[in-house]
Design an enzyme around this catalytic site. Structure first.
Site, short mmCIF file in Angstrom:
data_model
loop_
_atom_site.label_atom_id
_atom_site.label_comp_id
_atom_site.label_asym_id
_atom_site.label_seq_id
_atom_site.Cartn_x
_atom_site.Cartn_y
_atom_site.Cartn_z
N ASN A 10 0.87 -1.18 0.00
CA ASN A 10 0.00 0.00 0.00
C ASN A 10 0.90 1.23 0.00
O ASN A 10 1.51 1.55 1.02
CB ASN A 10 -0.89 -0.04 1.25
CG ASN A 10 -1.69 1.23 1.43
OD1 ASN A 10 -1.82 2.04 0.51
ND2 ASN A 10 -2.24 1.43 2.63
N LYS A 12 0.12 4.27 -0.24
CA LYS A 12 -0.52 5.45 0.36
C LYS A 12 -0.32 6.67 -0.56
O LYS A 12 -0.32 6.52 -1.77
CB LYS A 12 0.01 5.69 1.78
CG LYS A 12 -0.05 4.41 2.62
CD LYS A 12 0.16 4.65 4.06
CE LYS A 12 0.18 3.32 4.79
NZ LYS A 12 0.15 3.43 6.22
N GLU A 168 -5.37 -5.32 10.35
CA GLU A 168 -4.36 -4.30 10.63
C GLU A 168 -4.66 -3.63 11.97
O GLU A 168 -5.49 -2.70 12.03
CB GLU A 168 -4.35 -3.25 9.53
CG GLU A 168 -4.04 -3.81 8.16
CD GLU A 168 -3.43 -2.76 7.25
OE1 GLU A 168 -2.37 -3.03 6.70
OE2 GLU A 168 -3.99 -1.66 7.12
N GLY A 174 2.51 1.86 10.81
CA GLY A 174 3.47 2.96 10.69
C GLY A 174 4.13 3.35 12.01
O GLY A 174 4.77 4.39 12.10
C1 PEP Z 1 -0.67 -0.07 6.04
O1 PEP Z 1 -0.83 1.13 5.96
O2 PEP Z 1 -1.48 -0.81 5.48
C2 PEP Z 1 0.47 -0.55 6.82
C3 PEP Z 1 0.45 -1.77 7.27
O3 PEP Z 1 1.52 0.33 7.02
P1 PEP Z 1 2.96 -0.03 7.67
O4 PEP Z 1 3.44 -1.31 7.06
O5 PEP Z 1 3.83 1.14 7.33
O6 PEP Z 1 2.74 -0.17 9.15
#
Ligand code: PEP
Length: 254
Positions: A10, A12, A168, A174
């Protein structure tokens, strides 16, 4: 039940069209021999076309990060499922916690987006997860149970073949904090049981459930080795070809 690992990046709000193309060109040779996992990259809307072109003929598939529920109309700033399909996009992320947190996404809008995306032939990655406050208040099961029941309301069992769930935990996104493999597995198992209660054991057994939240090359192997963890939705570690490729090979146990 054999479930093919699925690793999705992802991006973003990162990567212009040129930078997205560059990333995919660098990633292609690094993952060219990977047959054990499905690989998906999810760039921002304006980068989709460049990435679809760069990924053509490779084992890298392309997803979007959101989709509107209407077929067309007066929805300034929105993108329909048909627009994605006709751009060569195969997947779409729905209900990411950042959309729930900053853009008013609810289980009802997740449900509407899912229905539109599935109807158009997209595969959907539906995100669920609890906040730190909810986890500390012992509400993880209640929150995720609700996100699944309401988010999946009225979805046909046959369409579940095109659904992937991404668990998640919001506190792990993050932040560098990862759920321990055991902690993640416990919730993945709960998600599968919840889906089983709605759609039956066959659908639940075939459902792929990704973990997301600070997954990186160093922890991907142990997480994906858990019985109910079938891949990952990756933020930060998907923004560089070498770390994303390394994460993929770790996840498939090479
Ligand atoms: C996400 O935004 O889906 C995610 C898991 O981010 P990160 O891997 O940076 O924690």
């Amino acid at each position: 039940m054999e479930r093919k690992v699925i690793i999705a990046g992802n991006w973003k709000m990162n990567k212009t069209a040129a930078a997205g193309k560059e990333l995919v060109e660098a990633l292609k040779p690094l993952v060219a021999d990977v047959t054990e996992a499905e690989i998906v990259v999810c760039p921002p809307f304006t980068t989709l076309n460049a990435v679809v072109a760069a990924a053509a003929g490779s084992n890298i598939k392309v997803g979007a990060q959101n989709v509107h529920w209407a077929e067309n109309g007066a929805f300034t700033g929105e993108i329909s499922a048909e627009m994605l399909v006709t751009s060569g996009v195969e997947y779409v992320i729905i209900g990411h916690s950042e959309r729930r947190q900053y853009f008013g996404e609810t289980d009802a809008t997740v449900n509407a987006r899912m229905k539109a995306a599935l109807k158009a032939g997209l595969k959907v990655i539906v995100c669920v997860g609890e906040t730190l406050e909810e986890r500390e208040g012992n509400k993880t099961s209640e929150v995720i149970g609700r996100q699944i029941k309401e988010g999946f309301e009225g979805i046909a069992a046959a369409d579940m073949a095109n659904v992937i769930v991404a668990y998640e935990p919001v506190w792990a996104i993050g932040t560098g904090k990862t759920a321990t493999p055991e902690m993640a597995e416990e919730t993945h198992k709960f998600i599968r049981e919840t889906v089983s209660a709605i759609f039956g054991g066959d659908v639940a057994g075939a459902l792929r459930i990704q973990y997301g939240g600070s997954m990186k090359p160093e922890n991907a192997r142990e997480l994906v080795a858990q019985a109910d963890i079938d891949g990952g939705l990756i933020g930060g570690a998907a923004l560089k070809a070498d770390s994303f490729a390394k994460l993929i090979t770790e996840a498939i146990g090479r």
